[in-house]
Design an enzyme around this catalytic site. Structure first.
Site, mmCIF file in Angstrom:
data_model
loop_
_atom_site.group_PDB
_atom_site.id
_atom_site.type_symbol
_atom_site.label_atom_id
_atom_site.label_comp_id
_atom_site.label_asym_id
_atom_site.label_seq_id
_atom_site.Cartn_x
_atom_site.Cartn_y
_atom_site.Cartn_z
ATOM 1 C CB VAL A 1 -0.946 0.008 1.228
ATOM 2 C CG1 VAL A 1 -1.744 1.303 1.305
ATOM 3 C CG2 VAL A 1 -1.882 -1.194 1.191
ATOM 4 C CB CYS A 2 4.111 1.991 1.684
ATOM 5 S SG CYS A 2 3.731 1.261 3.302
ATOM 6 N N PRO A 3 3.725 2.321 -1.463
ATOM 7 C CG PRO A 3 4.322 0.640 -2.979
ATOM 8 C CD PRO A 3 4.000 0.884 -1.545
#
Length: 187
Positions: free
Chosen positions: A46-48
Site C-alpha cells: 500500500v505504501c508506494p
C-alpha cells in the site's frame, strides 16, 4: 489522549531526497507547515501507492507553504534503494525521513512496538511545531492525499482566521462559520 496541540519533540534524523542524504532536525521544520506521513515500511504494498499520490500533489503542498515528510522506521539507505528500484517511488522528491531508532514514531505515538514499524499516521504540524490535524489508519487502508491537502488548507485558514471555522468538505473560498450564540441550534 489527544495529540492536537502537542508540540513535537526535538529530533535529528537522516533523510533521502533528490539523490542526497541530508540531516533533518526539528529546527529545520519549524517556521513552516509540515505534513509528517508515517507508513509501515519500504518495499511493501500500500505504501508506494500513497507516496506516489503525495508526490503528485507535492507542488501543491509546497504552494501553500507546507513541506511533506514521509517517515518509516527504515534507514536512509533503504529509502535510496527503494527510490532507485521503484517506478512509483522514483517520483518522490520530498524528504523521506529515516527513523530506525523509532524516535519519531514514538513521539507521534504511531510505533507498533512488536513489529518495529509505524502505523499509517498523517500529522499536519503548524509552524510552531504543534500538531493541528492527525489521522491514523490500519495497515491495509491507504490514505487520500487530496484530503490531507484539504485538511492542511483548513488548518491554515483556522490558524489565520481564529474567529472562523471550516464546515465539512470546506474548500478555500467556500463559506465558513463564525461560532456565536446566534448559530446555536440553527445549523
Amino acid at each position: 489522549m489527544s495529540l492536537i496541540g502537542k508540540e513535537i519533540s526535538d529530533f535529528s534524523v537522516q533523510s533521502y531526497q533528490n539523490g542526497e542524504f541530508k540531516t533533518i532536525t526539528k529546527s529545520d521544520v519549524l517556521g513552516k507547515w509540515g505534513l509528517f506521513f508515517f507508513y509501515p515500511a519500504d518495499f511493501t504494498f500500500v505504501c508506494p501507492t500513497e507516496l506516489e499520490e503525495l508526490a503528485g500533489l507535492y507542488e501543491q503542498f509546497q504552494g501553500i507553504g507546507c513541506e511533506v515528510y514521509s517517515v518509516s522506521c527504515d534507514t536512509h539507505f533503504v529509502h535510496k534503494a527503494w527510490h532507485d528500484s521503484s517506478e512509483r517511488i522514483s517520483k518522490v522528491t520530498y524528504p523521506m525521513l529515516a527513523d530506525p531508532t523509532q524516535a519519531l514514531a514514538k513521539d507521534f505515538e504511531v510505533l507498533i512496538e512488536a513489529d518495529g514499524m509505524a502505523e499509517r499516521g498523517a500529522f499536519v504540524v503548524d509552524p510552531s511545531g504543534k500538531i493541528q490535524v492527525y489521522e491514523v489508519t490500519a495497515g491495509g487502508i491507504g490514505r487520500n492525499a487530496e484530503e490531507l491537502l484539504r485538511l492542511t488548507k483548513a488548518a491554515q485558514f483556522v490558524a489565520e482566521h481564529g474567529d472562523q471555522v471550516c464546515p465539512a468538505k470546506w474548500q478555500p473560498g467556500a463559506e465558513t462559520l463564525k461560532p456565536s450564540l446566534d448559530l446555536v441550534g440553527q445549523l
